[in-house]
Scaffold this active site. Structure first.
Site, mmCIF file in Angstrom:
data_model
loop_
_atom_site.group_PDB
_atom_site.id
_atom_site.type_symbol
_atom_site.label_atom_id
_atom_site.label_comp_id
_atom_site.label_asym_id
_atom_site.label_seq_id
_atom_site.Cartn_x
_atom_site.Cartn_y
_atom_site.Cartn_z
ATOM 1 N N GLU A 335 0.888 -1.166 0.000
ATOM 2 C CA GLU A 335 0.000 0.000 0.000
ATOM 3 C C GLU A 335 0.917 1.204 0.000
ATOM 4 O OE1 GLU A 335 -1.369 3.323 1.451
ATOM 5 O OE2 GLU A 335 -1.620 2.135 3.272
ATOM 6 N N CYS A 369 -1.145 8.693 4.013
ATOM 7 C CA CYS A 369 -1.299 8.283 2.618
ATOM 8 C C CYS A 369 -2.708 8.565 2.122
ATOM 9 C CB CYS A 369 -0.934 6.820 2.438
ATOM 10 S SG CYS A 369 -1.749 5.712 3.594
#
Length: 585
Positions: A335, A369
């Protein structure tokens, strides 16, 4: 759940911290015999750890202040090249690295020993030596260890973890609470539940006289876990997900989070994790990765960090595959980056959208993120939205995370500060951008950057694609009648990332259209909620395109990546004839 250990876990758990592999293996075999008559084990139902709020005068604030003072008195904290009991390993490195405190860069927060290649090789060997005993330990017992760890996180070590995250990673009390306490405990509890969900997946249809089963084997080698600086909880997830499924893990945390990661590892050992199962290794990324990816037993990478780093690791693994270096085809789960968006529809509640955007774009100084970095505003509401942003931001303060009134703290280090402020300086002088908020910073004491927002005159400005990982938001104002067209713009922009996105609207047809047209633009899509809104057990997290492999942390999907299922079939009847009826005359 405080009485869970005494109520549900057999006596064997009092011995689970066995010092040797041989002893652990004997215990595991004994446990298997005992489980033959123990019935079907069902784990306690996982739950989200309640958040503490640290209001002025509250008991939790007093305890946190005490923990902060205690930690400050011990700075710089010392972290070894390899975590774990000192009696079980000997670091060979003589190189030590100092990590400045983000809010006071003249002060050193942590000093860590940087592992030599021999340290990494020793860690891999130790992990592999522990593998047989660990994978043979019943799930009953593996689950108990991580459930006990969740209790230690939410209780005994809560304030120590939060203090370490505040000083070492620059988070304020609330951001550190939802990360290092609540989310870390959630990962441990919910991953146990996800593991049971996987083990319970068995064939539901069997022909008469036949029986099918699935053996959810762990991977045959070891897992390499690489965790980022911005979430203490992520390291706990990256190691617990594969370990719960019977794997052993070599864990390399970011240099900026070595001490909180060291605490997480310490907690796991105290909870009963056998010392060899998770090998914490600090040091130069290239050195560690070279040793890991040069090993035949490398079976998986679980990674959270930048897209460019993940691509480099992907390429290195591919080289090993082509060279037939590994026994397995290694699993790669990542990720990575995002250039996440908010879309405001003309029907939106503007005040609500502005408040959500401030939190999404500027909490933890944009270093998530999932942070919102680009926004699309309808022309009829743009002025009202920007005015609401300015009004709400008058109460927002930037400064030392230890001062509880501060909403934004520092960015993580000098490199991040230089990258973001260079982009701000360029944007401030860009005729295509109108600065409406911020655009200022102060690096004299710590790496502080003010909340910043630009409106772009050009719909295709490069700032809509460039990830900065800081408190910088760029807006595009679209004509209300061109809502359909702006959906195409959003899908096309964002630097090929597809992590999180949100729409703010009260028009259900517009919401449905955005959901459908932006299906591939975000792995996590929110309606009237900020892009940083995922909660473990409620919204699994992860994106695709350049944002990763979309394996969804906080779900059974991620844990399943660290299994190598074996299918078994048993027949109880006898085969009476070789020939089929169609063969007979």
């Amino acid at each position: 759940m405080p009485n869970f250990t005494t109520r549900c876990i057999p006596n064997i758990l009092s011995r689970v911290q066995s010092p040797t592999t041989a002893q652990s293996l004997r215990l595991s075999r004994g446990a298997n015999r005992r489980l033959a008559t123990g019935g079907h084990y069902v784990i306690p139902k996982p739950f989200n750890e309640p958040n503490l709020h640290y209001a002025k005068g509250s008991p939790e604030r007093q305890k946190l202040v005490a923990a902060l003072n205690n930690l400050r008195s011990r700075l710089p904290v010392q972290v070894p090249a390899r975590g774990g009991p000192s009696s079980s390993r000997q670091d060979t490195t003589t190189q030590h690295v100092s990590m400045p405190m983000p809010s006071e860069h003249q002060n050193i927060f942590a000093q860590y020993a940087s592992a030599a290649e021999s340290d990494v090789s020793a860690a891999i060997g130790t992990a592999l030596s522990a593998k047989a005993a660990w994978q043979n330990m019943p799930f009953t017992d593996r689950a108990a260890i991580f459930l006990r760890a969740a209790e230690l996180v939410s209780g005994k070590y809560r304030y120590e973890l939060i203090a370490a995250t505040m000083l070492g990673q620059g988070k304020n009390a609330w951001q550190a609470e939802i990360d290092a306490a609540a989310e870390l405990a959630d990962f441990f509890r919910f991953n146990v539940g996800f593991a049971q969900e996987i083990y319970d997946k068995q064939p539901t249809v069997n022909s008469p006289g036949h029986h099918g089963r699935t053996d959810w084997r762990p991977l045959e080698g070891f897992v390499y876990a690489v965790s980022p600086f911005n979430f203490t909880a992520i390291g706990g997830n990256l190691v617990s997900a594969p370990a719960l499924m019977g794997n052993v893990v070599v864990w390399k945390p970011s240099p900026m989070s070595v001490y909180p990661s060291y605490l997480v590892h310490k907690i796991l050992l105290e909870a009963g994790l056998p010392p060899g199962v998770v090998q914490l290794v600090n040091g130069d990324a290239e050195t560690v990765t070279k040793a890991v990816m040069g090993h035949r037993e490398f079976s998986a990478l679980t990674f959270i960090g930048s897209s460019d780093v993940f691509r480099a690791l992907y390429a290195k693994a591919a080289e090993g595959i082509v060279a037939k270096k590994y026994r397995d085809f290694p699993r790669l789960a990542g990720e990575t980056s995002g250039k996440n968006f908010h879309l405001v529809h003309p029907s939106a509640d503007i005040e609500n959208a502005a408040r959500h955007t401030i939190r999404a774009s500027f909490e933890y100084s944009g270093q998530k993120c999932s942070a919102c970095a680009r926004i699309y505003l309808p022309q009829s509401q743009a002025t009202a939205f920007i005015d609401a942003m300015k009004r709400e931001l008058t109460a927002v303060k930037v400064g030392d995370p230890e001062e509880f009134e501060n909403f934004l703290g520092p960015v993580i280090n000098q490199a991040a500060f230089d990258k973001i402020t260079k982009a701000i300086d360029s944007a401030n002088g860009d005729s295509q951008l109108e600065r409406v908020i911020g655009g200022t910073y102060d690096g004299s004491k710590g790496f502080f950057i003010d909340p910043t927002m630009y409106v772009s005159k050009a719909a295709d400005h490069e700032l809509f694609d460039r990830e900065l990982f800081g408190p910088v938001l760029v807006a595009h104002v679209y004509p209300d009648a061109e809502f359909d067209e702006v959906l195409d713009v959003i899908d096309r922009q964002g630097g090929n990332f597809a992590l999180t996105g949100a729409i703010f609207a009260n028009d259900q047809a517009a919401i449905r259209k955005a959901e459908d047209r932006l299906r591939w633009a975000a792995g996590n899509f929110y309606v009237n909620c900020k892009t940083t809104g995922a909660v473990i057990g409620q919204q699994a997290f992860g994106g695709a395109r350049g944002s990763g492999t979309c394996d969804k942390a906080g779900s059974a999907n991620l844990l399943m990546r660290f299994t190598a299922p074996r299918t078994l079939k048993e027949e109880y009847n006898k085969l009476d004839n070789v020939m089929y009826p169609s063969n007979l005359r």
